[in-house]
Design an enzyme around this catalytic site. Sequence first.
Site, PDB file in Angstrom:
ATOM      1  N   HIS A  85      10.754  29.224   6.201  1.00  0.00           N
ATOM      2  CA  HIS A  85      10.874  27.798   7.821  1.00  0.00           C
ATOM      3  C   HIS A  85       9.859  27.225   8.094  1.00  0.00           C
ATOM      4  O   HIS A  85      10.320  25.703   7.470  1.00  0.00           O
ATOM      5  CB  HIS A  85      11.782  28.021   8.914  1.00  0.00           C
ATOM      6  N   ASP A 220      12.180  35.911   5.048  1.00  0.00           N
ATOM      7  CA  ASP A 220      11.532  34.710   5.874  1.00  0.00           C
ATOM      8  C   ASP A 220      10.262  34.139   5.120  1.00  0.00           C
ATOM      9  O   ASP A 220       8.998  34.053   5.769  1.00  0.00           O
ATOM     10  CB  ASP A 220      12.189  34.093   7.241  1.00  0.00           C
ATOM     11  N   SER A 673       5.339  31.995  14.203  1.00  0.00           N
ATOM     12  CA  SER A 673       6.400  31.983  12.960  1.00  0.00           C
ATOM     13  C   SER A 673       5.689  31.684  11.684  1.00  0.00           C
ATOM     14  O   SER A 673       4.670  30.847  11.894  1.00  0.00           O
ATOM     15  CB  SER A 673       7.090  30.651  12.814  1.00  0.00           C
TER      16      SER A 673
END
Length: 739
Positions: A85, A220, A673
Amino acid sequence: MRNALIAAIAFSTGMMSSTVVKADEGQWQPYQMPSIADKLNERGIDIPADQLADLTRYPMNAVVGLGYCTASFVSPQGLVVTNHHCAYRAIQYNSKKEHNYLADGFLATTKDKEPSAGPNERLYITEAVTDVSAQVKQNIGDDPLERFENIQANRKALIKDCETDDNYRCSVRSFHNGLEYYLIKQLIIRDVRLVYAPPESAGAFGGDIDNYEYPRHSADFTFLRAYVGKDGKPAVFNKDNVPYKPKSHLKINADGVKAGDGVFAAGYPGSTSRYRLTSELKFASDWLYPTLATRYQLRIDTIEDMSASSNDVKIKYAGTLASMANRMKKYNGLLDGFKATDIAGIKQARENDFKQWLATDKTYQSFQTQFDALESSLVEQRKQRQTHYYFENAQSSALLETANKLYRLAKEKTKPDAQREEGYQERDMKMFKARLMRLDSTFAISVDKTLWLQDLRAYFDQDIRVAELDAALNIGAADTALPDTLDTWYAASSLTDLDKRLAWANASVAEFEASDDPFIRLAVALYATNMKAEKEAKTLAGKLSMARPDYMKAIIAYNKSNGWPVYPDANGTLRITYGMVDGYQSKDALYKQPFTRLEGIPAKHTGIEPFNAPTKLLKAIEEQRYGNHKVTTVYQDPASWLCRLFSCLDKPEQFNSVPVNFLSSVDTTGGNSGSPVFNGKGELVGLNFDSTYEAITKDWFFNPTITRAVHVDIRYILWMMDEVDHADNLIEELDLVRG
């Protein structure tokens, strides 16, 4: 290297967690690590604290920022790993009707097949962090607006002195709400390329439904690569550029971690509000978050509806939609968390105790005046936010935002560079123009017009109006003619054309004011109103710069008197956080184990988005291709309470799978992230990508019993590379270790 990988799929994991709750709270500045060396040792983190404090040494010199996420070097050839992402924009940028890499995934089998990640993509390597508090606070005065402007002038002077080399980007960041300031020097890599990304159906498996939830089964991760000129210096994209050679790259421990293992993460957390006052939390809970959530949900529904009938729109707005959906769920999680746990009550009780301490402490008794001034300024801040909210949204059209920035640039260019507003100085021009270029890949007239119309109608439905905006749109009490007006505007604007858009970046103020482009005319008309609002905001910031630092001095002394950790709120700068691999008690009779398995993917798979796992992934799971060897028997973690209760050492259990995602108690937030998650020896064992739903409120309050971060297990990444996508060329680059 491939043999090392295959041998490494002896996937040992623990199944349950320890009930020994330690407060692993803290997003620590690297220089602080020696001060918490004892806490790191307690968690089994053996890498020396002074090594973690040194940004020129392994592993910290391998951790990089993307400007909005974190990444890390994993090979001597500039290979970088981050979240899927986080690389969404790069994947989207390269997705076309003829090859949709979001849907199908992407793998460059050779370096010459690695495409540019886009003109806006950068890697930022932090090389130095210097305390410049004294310089920033020098001769700043007491008048609020003057104080703000002097602080800004001091910051810009420090930045100018730092940026003697065009390859470096410097910034001065506030810590502890203006109590301290640090100068941060970062090397900029301007040529970033896409290397390997799984399909979105794997990288974002579960989509928004699983976002912030657990158990998770997300691949991810994405690999990028940093390129530089042949002289080894940063350069813009050029086919003749060569891979960047980082000062170090992370070793990858292919054995991963088990429950109870100490871990730490390094990255660039965006923002937290743990030192904010109770009144600020109540405002966020009662007005700000509900208001923002309502708008986001409307925009999400609109984009989803329009994407359903247009693949072009779906690709262009994929990143925007994912970002808004993530933010929307976070707002809902914050609101639910405030209800489930009386965080306002907890903060108020602590604040009351602080006030009692303040009244009796001889050193800080006088700070009550600053505390009162702070509360007064916060009342003003809340009023400003509510007053300007709908007018700011009424300028949300991408074309109007572009026109506003272009006209502001023309205005700023009439000043000496040192006096220009940040974002409009010569140092900002490369990125400014890159944003102008990127608009084509993230903008569709039909969507932009619809979203803008929604914001305009919300603006017209409330009482606080701006005459210049109403006049420009020729709107009175009703808005029935507004859709036709907007149709005319979009058809007439030159800003939809890239070359013309770029040309406006060199236009004079006079040229803007003579333009007949409707969006530019509106930007000119609204300029004075926007500048007035900006001046009010700066004046208020000046007031807060007097009240907050003294408040923080007292709060830090109060925390130390109670033995509580003292670290700054997150502000987008490099931080380190530590914890352990651990599950948690989610609710009555529901314990969430720290690891998930491959088998959870077909169990969730429905064939319908977002639970539509790729066929090749499902096939590898069905055939139990776990690394072409017998899966090793795995014992329960002997330190866990369940093992102590049921004698796990006598009754071994088999994991019999590949671990996909895992939980830990490290203290993270947005911006973390893609952060590398390390074992106690400083070897890569996973990537941070999310938090649990119960933990969302940690931006305001850290609760060690339920605060958990969610990570992609490195063993799942390696397995995907080996058994599913056959990324043999990349596997050969990695530095795999065992044990």
